[in-house]
Design an enzyme around this catalytic site. Structure first.
Site, PDB file in Angstrom:
ATOM      1  N   ASN A   4      16.479   2.990 -47.694  1.00 14.72           N
ATOM      2  CA  ASN A   4      16.737   3.631 -48.985  1.00 14.72           C
ATOM      3  C   ASN A   4      18.222   3.919 -49.191  1.00 14.72           C
ATOM      4  OD1 ASN A   4      14.235   3.590 -50.132  1.00 14.72           O
ATOM      5  ND2 ASN A   4      13.820   5.768 -49.922  1.00 14.72           N
ATOM      6  N   ASP A  40       5.081   7.452 -49.882  1.00 14.65           N
ATOM      7  CA  ASP A  40       6.311   6.697 -49.677  1.00 14.65           C
ATOM      8  C   ASP A  40       6.968   7.014 -48.337  1.00 14.65           C
ATOM      9  OD1 ASP A  40       6.049   5.423 -52.124  1.00 14.65           O
ATOM     10  OD2 ASP A  40       7.178   6.954 -53.194  1.00 14.65           O
TER      11      ASP A  40
END
Length: 260
Positions: free
Chosen positions: A119, A49
């Protein structure tokens, strides 16, 4: 929604630099060719990720979608690795479009700096003393003083990452929402955060900044000794993630809510 066959024609391969990922990339390049990201129809990222976030930041503004194959640990944003039938997989992918947060920071020297976060934007205490933060939403003070280790504002895509670890809510990918979550709140101890519209403009103001220094982080970009941090969703930027059928990011986020 399936994409055009052109998506599989020009592929750019990137890796997280591990021997396993680099070896797999070499085999894939020999089999499918390799183009620079600027000339590619799709970027295939071999890693975890962290690499996915780095790659999405790199291609932001290019309009190039990213398809990940997992060579990391969690791989929440990645697909299962396979060297076979890559072009067929790319022709059948599902797309997810996500948008970043724009962070503007005023630091103790009077300098203003900006960064984007896919994010979350996080504020952290930089010393042994707790941070004191004033939280302003759309020009109105909603929390006069939060004494804490920090606070974060998360996108739906980031809501299953650090936000979830800080006991914040999981947000559906398509929801026009942001999650505001405290990190180890001391006062008010029972405040667990808020769910905000994605049109909201959130400002964090540090109190006693000389005595209680605070840093601000947008994904992997950090600024020290911040006085004010202003955050809002930036719809002028966006990136596209690609997933195998039945494993879309929407499905993964939904499934995460039923794990225990």
């Amino acid at each position: 929604m399936p994409v055009s066959s052109q998506l599989a024609d020009r592929i750019c391969f990137v890796t997280n630099g591990t021997p396993e990922a680099d070896a797999a990339a070499a085999r894939l390049k020999a089999r499918y060719g390799d183009f620079a990201a600027e000339a590619a129809d799709v970027v295939v990222a071999l890693g975890g990720d962290g690499l996915m976030l780095q790659t999405l930041h790199r291609v932001m503004g290019m309009g190039v979608p990213v398809y990940g194959m997992n060579f990391g640990s969690v791989g929440f944003m990645m697909n299962i690795f396979s060297e076979d039938n890559l072009q067929d997989r790319l022709r059948a992918v599902q797309r997810t479009r996500i948008y970043p947060l724009s962070m503007q920071v005023l630091d103790s020297t009077g300098k203003t700096q900006k960064a984007l976060a896919l994010n979350e934007v996080s504020l952290f205490r930089s010393s042994y003393q707790a941070a004191k933060l004033q939280i302003v939403v759309d020009g109105e003070t909603r929390l006069e003083e939060l004494i804490c280790d920090g606070a974060l504002l998360s996108t739906p895509a980031g809501s299953t990452a650090y936000n979830l670890s800080a006991h914040g809510p999981i947000l559906p990918i398509e929801a026009p929402l942001l999650a505001l979550t405290p990190i180890s709140p001391f006062r008010p101890r029972r405040w667990r955060g808020a769910i905000l519209s994605n049109r909201a403009v959130v400002k964090f103001i540090t109190r006693e900044a000389d005595k209680r220094p605070v840093s601000a982080v947008a994904d992997n970009v950090e600024f020290q000794n911040v006085l004010e941090v202003t955050v809002f969703e930036d719809r002028s930027h966006g990136v596209t993630l690609l997933f195998d059928p039945g494993t879309s990011l929407e499905e993964r986020v939904l499934s995460e809510q039923f794990r225990f």
